[in-house]
Write a protein that holds these residues in place. Structure first.
Motif, PDB file in Angstrom:
ATOM      1  N   ALA A  40      -2.056   3.833  -2.717  1.00  0.00           N
ATOM      2  CA  ALA A  40      -2.550   3.270  -3.983  1.00  0.00           C
ATOM      3  C   ALA A  40      -3.193   1.901  -3.764  1.00  0.00           C
ATOM      4  CB  ALA A  40      -1.397   3.159  -4.984  1.00  0.00           C
ATOM      5  N   SER A  96      -6.695   2.597  -2.896  1.00  0.00           N
ATOM      6  CA  SER A  96      -7.447   3.507  -3.754  1.00  0.00           C
ATOM      7  C   SER A  96      -8.655   2.822  -4.396  1.00  0.00           C
ATOM      8  CB  SER A  96      -6.532   4.061  -4.852  1.00  0.00           C
ATOM      9  OG  SER A  96      -7.267   4.838  -5.776  1.00  0.00           O
ATOM     10  N   ARG A 142      -5.993   1.555  -9.366  1.00  0.00           N
ATOM     11  CA  ARG A 142      -5.204   1.929  -8.198  1.00  0.00           C
ATOM     12  C   ARG A 142      -3.875   2.575  -8.547  1.00  0.00           C
ATOM     13  NH1 ARG A 142      -4.376  -3.026  -4.468  1.00  0.00           N
ATOM     14  NH2 ARG A 142      -3.861  -4.045  -6.442  1.00  0.00           N
ATOM     15  N   ARG A 143      -3.335   2.310  -9.717  1.00  0.00           N
ATOM     16  CA  ARG A 143      -1.974   2.758 -10.019  1.00  0.00           C
ATOM     17  C   ARG A 143      -1.922   3.900 -11.035  1.00  0.00           C
ATOM     18  NH1 ARG A 143      -0.496   0.049  -5.565  1.00  0.00           N
ATOM     19  NH2 ARG A 143      -1.094  -2.136  -5.720  1.00  0.00           N
ATOM     20  N   CYS A 192       4.283   3.034  -8.597  1.00  0.00           N
ATOM     21  CA  CYS A 192       3.046   2.562  -9.221  1.00  0.00           C
ATOM     22  C   CYS A 192       3.313   1.814 -10.527  1.00  0.00           C
ATOM     23  CB  CYS A 192       2.105   3.743  -9.454  1.00  0.00           C
ATOM     24  SG  CYS A 192       1.492   4.465  -7.920  1.00  0.00           S
TER      25      CYS A 192
END
Length: 551
Positions: A77, A80, A86-87, A147
């Motif tokens: 993540a 990403s 990202r999360r 996350c």
């Protein structure tokens, strides 16, 4: 090569409290799901015919999934470049996987019965599918949790990390409370058998829907920055390189982060048996010392033990809930100088009087360890479910601190590292009370694209917050949370094998009496809680060493 970003973090909401609540709302569904698993899965497996020693082996799923999923998902993540952030993509996808596996777990007997004929083989397959479902739930929910926690660190500036962690602790306590209250209600009697004929089945349905809704609310309310490129994201994300990065970082942690992880290691040897077995312990104490004959002959002993155990954890959650809301007003913030959050008018006078004597969060954390140890040392001496309930409830205060402190200090340290790496940042406001983010459509320039632009703090205070590696470091913190769970599982296996080697006399009513363990000796779960209490004393000394590093 510096990382480059597009957009700005943004949280919907007209006030700081609302924005904090929306940012951490996913933790309600997450903790509700954990609560159902911790309350019902142990007695559920015992009812299926597993011995306690084998059940303790099943709970390797928790630490194993945490050891593998949180660090790996955290690193992936972190790198990403999804346009959704990202999360959040991991949170949403993971929540649907958890929901599916929960339903499989709740309806295991029906699913297996559809394919396998009646007999011993069906029982074996049912147990196998239930165990696999528990493993799948644990692996998926750890990805979601990694996350959810990292999103808080990514979004908030350093002065708001303690406040953000406090709100996270509040949401965790709300999730616990809802889960345990739901467990005390006879849902079958209220709603009938159309959507499941047992308490456990109905709760898995509620947990599945609740997690999806809670994660959906946070994902809707929060807009993340989008990572365009970084040194890490340009290299192939091979499993070997990811594991290598985790190993290198975990073996060369900065001193304060290493100290935080050491505290977590010692404290979770105590928390693991409490969280996974305390409900069963209270229920067994009730059946052994307090239950009338009619209750012992109940056809739904699982539901009875679950409801009795849940009642104790409702009280525990109410204490946790109260502590999570009041303790932030009574404990000094480490990064806000002389600033004091405005308490509700009802307690403003009390807060003002004790303000000069307020402990810092590290001191409160030490006190929490000591209180937990004192309570659980008495567990083997509980011969009444009321006294057992009192001991469980007493642990609500240290649990509120345990959900708050490590995430606060790690979030601060991670963002300090980001501040050192990225230099200054552009401020949009000098209003200290605000965490209002800039517009997600704010144009970026090469000079400021790697920095968060948040409304916070004194104009002269050099704070930057990127949280670029928050997934990695929170994954490593979770490694130190899961290693003691392996230790706790081994301790439980040994204790259960020695003290209670047979099947549960309270739950495994379809087995021959010779296969059941006796109830004359000490309760094996209580002995595990006692051993955990001794370990938590070590956590208090480790926290004192962490405080020395902050001096």
């Amino acid at each position: 090569m510096a990382s480059s970003w597009a957009g700005q973090p943004h949280i919907k909401g007209s006030s700081e409290s609302l924005r904090m609540a929306l940012l951490t709302f996913s933790l309600i569904g997450l903790q509700f799901t954990w609560g159902i698993e911790m309350t019902y899965c142990t007695p559920y497996l015992l009812q299926l015919g597993l011995t306690k020693s084998k059940t303790s082996l099943v709970w390797i799923a928790g630490p194993l999934s945490g050891l593998i999923m949180q660090p790996i998902v955290g690193v992936v993540a972190d790198r990403s470049t999804s346009k959704y952030g990202r999360r959040r993509p991991f949170m949403v996808l993971g929540s649907f996987v958890v929901a599916f596996c929960l339903l499989v777990l709740g309806f295991t007997k029906e699913i297996v019965g559809y394919f396998v004929e009646e007999g011993e083989f069906r029982k074996t397959v049912t147990i196998t599918v239930a165990v696999l479902a528990i493993y799948a739930v644990d692996f998926a929910i750890n990805a979601v949790q990694a996350c959810c926690r990292a999103l808080i660190v990514d979004t908030l500036p350093i002065p708001k990390q303690q406040s953000g962690s406090a709100w996270a602790s509040r949401m965790v306590s709300i999730g616990h409370l809802i889960g345990y209250i739901a467990g005390t209600i006879d849902l079958v009697a209220i709603f009938g058998t159309s959507m499941g004929d047992t308490q456990f089945k109905k709760l898995t349905i509620v947990a599945a829907l609740g997690l999806i809704i809670a994660v959906g609310v946070t994902s809707w309310a929060v807009t993340e920055r989008v990572l365009i490129s970084s040194k890490a994201s340009t290299s192939p994300d091979s499993p070997l390189k990811i594991i290598s990065q985790i190993f290198r970082t975990a073996t060369s942690l900065p001193p304060r982060i290493q100290a935080i992880c050491t505290v977590q290691l010692w404290s979770w040897i105590g928390w693991f048996p409490f969280l996974f077995y305390s409900t069963t312990w209270v229920g067994e104490t009730y059946f052994r010392f307090d239950a009338p004959h009619s209750a012992k002959e109940s056809k739904d002993a699982l539901g009875e033990i679950g409801r009795i155990g849940s009642m104790s954890l409702v009280v525990f959650s109410m204490v946790t809930f109260t502590g999570a809301f009041l303790l932030p007003f009574l404990i000094k913030s480490p990064d806000e100088g002389g600033f004091t959050a405005r308490p509700p008018p009802a307690i403003a006078g009390l807060v003002t009087k004790v303000n000069k004597y307020k402990p810092d969060l590290l001191t409160a954390w030490i006190g929490g360890h000591i209180l937990f140890s004192c309570a659980m040392i008495l567990a083997p001496f509980a011969h009444s479910f009321r006294f057992a309930t009192f001991l469980v409830a007493l642990c609500g205060v240290p649990w509120a601190i345990a959900c708050w402190a490590p995430n606060t200090f790690l979030g601060i340290e991670v963002n300090r590292m980001s501040s050192t790496a990225t230099g200054g940042y552009r401020r949009l406001s000098t209003d200290r009370d605000s965490i209002e983010m800039s517009s997600p459509n704010t144009p970026m320039t090469p000079s400021n694209s790697s920095l968060l632009r948040l409304e916070h703090g004194d104009i002269n205070e050099p704070v930057a917050s990127t949280g670029e590696l928050s997934g990695l470091y929170f994954g490593i913190l979770n490694i130190y949370t899961t290693i003691p769970q392996f230790i706790g599982t081994f301790i439980s296996l040994v204790v259960f094998s020695i003290l209670e080697p047979g099947k549960s006399p309270e739950l495994a009513d379809d087995t021959h009496p010779d296969e059941r363990h006796g109830t004359d000796g000490p309760n094996a779960i209580a002995v595990c809680l006692f051993i955990g209490a001794i370990s938590t004393i070590g956590a208090a000394f480790a926290t004192k060493k962490l405080r020395d590093l902050h001096v």
